[in-house]
Design a protein around this motif. Structure first.
Motif, PDB file in Angstrom:
ATOM      1  N   VAL A  48       0.365  -0.200 -13.802  1.00 32.91           N
ATOM      2  CA  VAL A  48      -0.154  -0.888 -12.623  1.00 32.91           C
ATOM      3  C   VAL A  48      -1.503  -1.521 -12.946  1.00 32.91           C
ATOM      4  O   VAL A  48      -1.726  -2.709 -12.694  1.00 32.91           O
ATOM      5  CB  VAL A  48      -0.298   0.083 -11.443  1.00 32.91           C
ATOM      6  N   VAL A  63       0.405  -6.803  -8.740  1.00 34.62           N
ATOM      7  CA  VAL A  63      -0.636  -6.193  -7.903  1.00 34.62           C
ATOM      8  C   VAL A  63      -1.957  -6.963  -7.960  1.00 34.62           C
ATOM      9  O   VAL A  63      -2.905  -6.603  -7.250  1.00 34.62           O
ATOM     10  CB  VAL A  63      -0.884  -4.722  -8.286  1.00 34.62           C
ATOM     11  N   MET A  82      -5.775   0.274  -3.081  1.00 34.23           N
ATOM     12  CA  MET A  82      -4.566  -0.515  -2.868  1.00 34.23           C
ATOM     13  C   MET A  82      -4.606  -1.124  -1.470  1.00 34.23           C
ATOM     14  O   MET A  82      -4.624  -0.398  -0.476  1.00 34.23           O
ATOM     15  CB  MET A  82      -3.323   0.368  -3.026  1.00 34.23           C
ATOM     16  N   LEU A  85      -0.514  -3.478   1.127  1.00 35.96           N
ATOM     17  CA  LEU A  85       0.622  -2.792   0.517  1.00 35.96           C
ATOM     18  C   LEU A  85       1.949  -3.328   1.021  1.00 35.96           C
ATOM     19  O   LEU A  85       2.080  -3.734   2.192  1.00 35.96           O
ATOM     20  CB  LEU A  85       0.529  -1.292   0.769  1.00 35.96           C
ATOM     21  N   ASP A  89       5.876  -1.528  -3.265  1.00 38.74           N
ATOM     22  CA  ASP A  89       4.866  -0.704  -3.930  1.00 38.74           C
ATOM     23  C   ASP A  89       5.206   0.783  -3.846  1.00 38.74           C
ATOM     24  O   ASP A  89       4.511   1.613  -4.445  1.00 38.74           O
ATOM     25  CB  ASP A  89       3.483  -0.930  -3.307  1.00 38.74           C
ATOM     26  N   TYR A  93       2.910   7.478  -8.204  1.00 37.03           N
ATOM     27  CA  TYR A  93       1.828   6.919  -9.003  1.00 37.03           C
ATOM     28  C   TYR A  93       1.236   8.019  -9.893  1.00 37.03           C
ATOM     29  O   TYR A  93       0.902   9.105  -9.410  1.00 37.03           O
ATOM     30  CB  TYR A  93       0.757   6.329  -8.094  1.00 37.03           C
TER      31      TYR A  93
END
Length: 121
Positions: A48, A63, A82, A85, A89, A93
């Motif tokens: 990411v 992103v 973040m 969103l 997504d 993570y």
């Protein structure tokens, strides 16, 4: 022993924001690159965002402009802010750190346990 502990995941509506944190602890001399990866159901783990010890950042195209990675070297912590969103997504993570251990000065790549982010109305 060195470990990463993540926090900040959860359920958020589309367009919302979340902030993930990942703190490293243990016999750490220094930390080089740190990064966030994610793995959606049925998909491979993907990068990411990453950040070097000098705070140079890199983002996945998906992103860019929405996520921001940062780090606090004094706290051995990396963050992922973040925003905006999207349902796509949604994933687990994981944070990753390239650690140099004390005493031996050996290099180690370690992973956090993962934190689930769900983007849904």
């Amino acid at each position: 022993q060195v470990q990463l502990v993540e926090s900040g995941g959860g359920l958020v509506q589309p367009g919302g924001s979340l902030r993930l944190s990942c703190a490293a602890s243990g016999r750490i001399f220094s930390i080089n690159d740190m990064g966030w990866y994610r793995q959606a159901p049925g998909k491979q783990r993907e990068l990411v965002a990453s950040i070097t010890s000098g705070s140079t950042t890199n983002y996945a195209d998906s992103v860019k402009g929405r996520f921001t990675i940062s780090r606090d070297n004094a706290k051995n912590t990396v963050y992922l802010q973040m925003n905006s969103l999207k349902p796509e997504d949604t994933a687990v993570y994981y944070c990753n750190a390239a650690v140099v251990r004390t005493i031996t000065y050996s290099h180690l790549s370690i992973w956090g346990q993962g934190t689930l982010v769900t983007v849904s109305s």
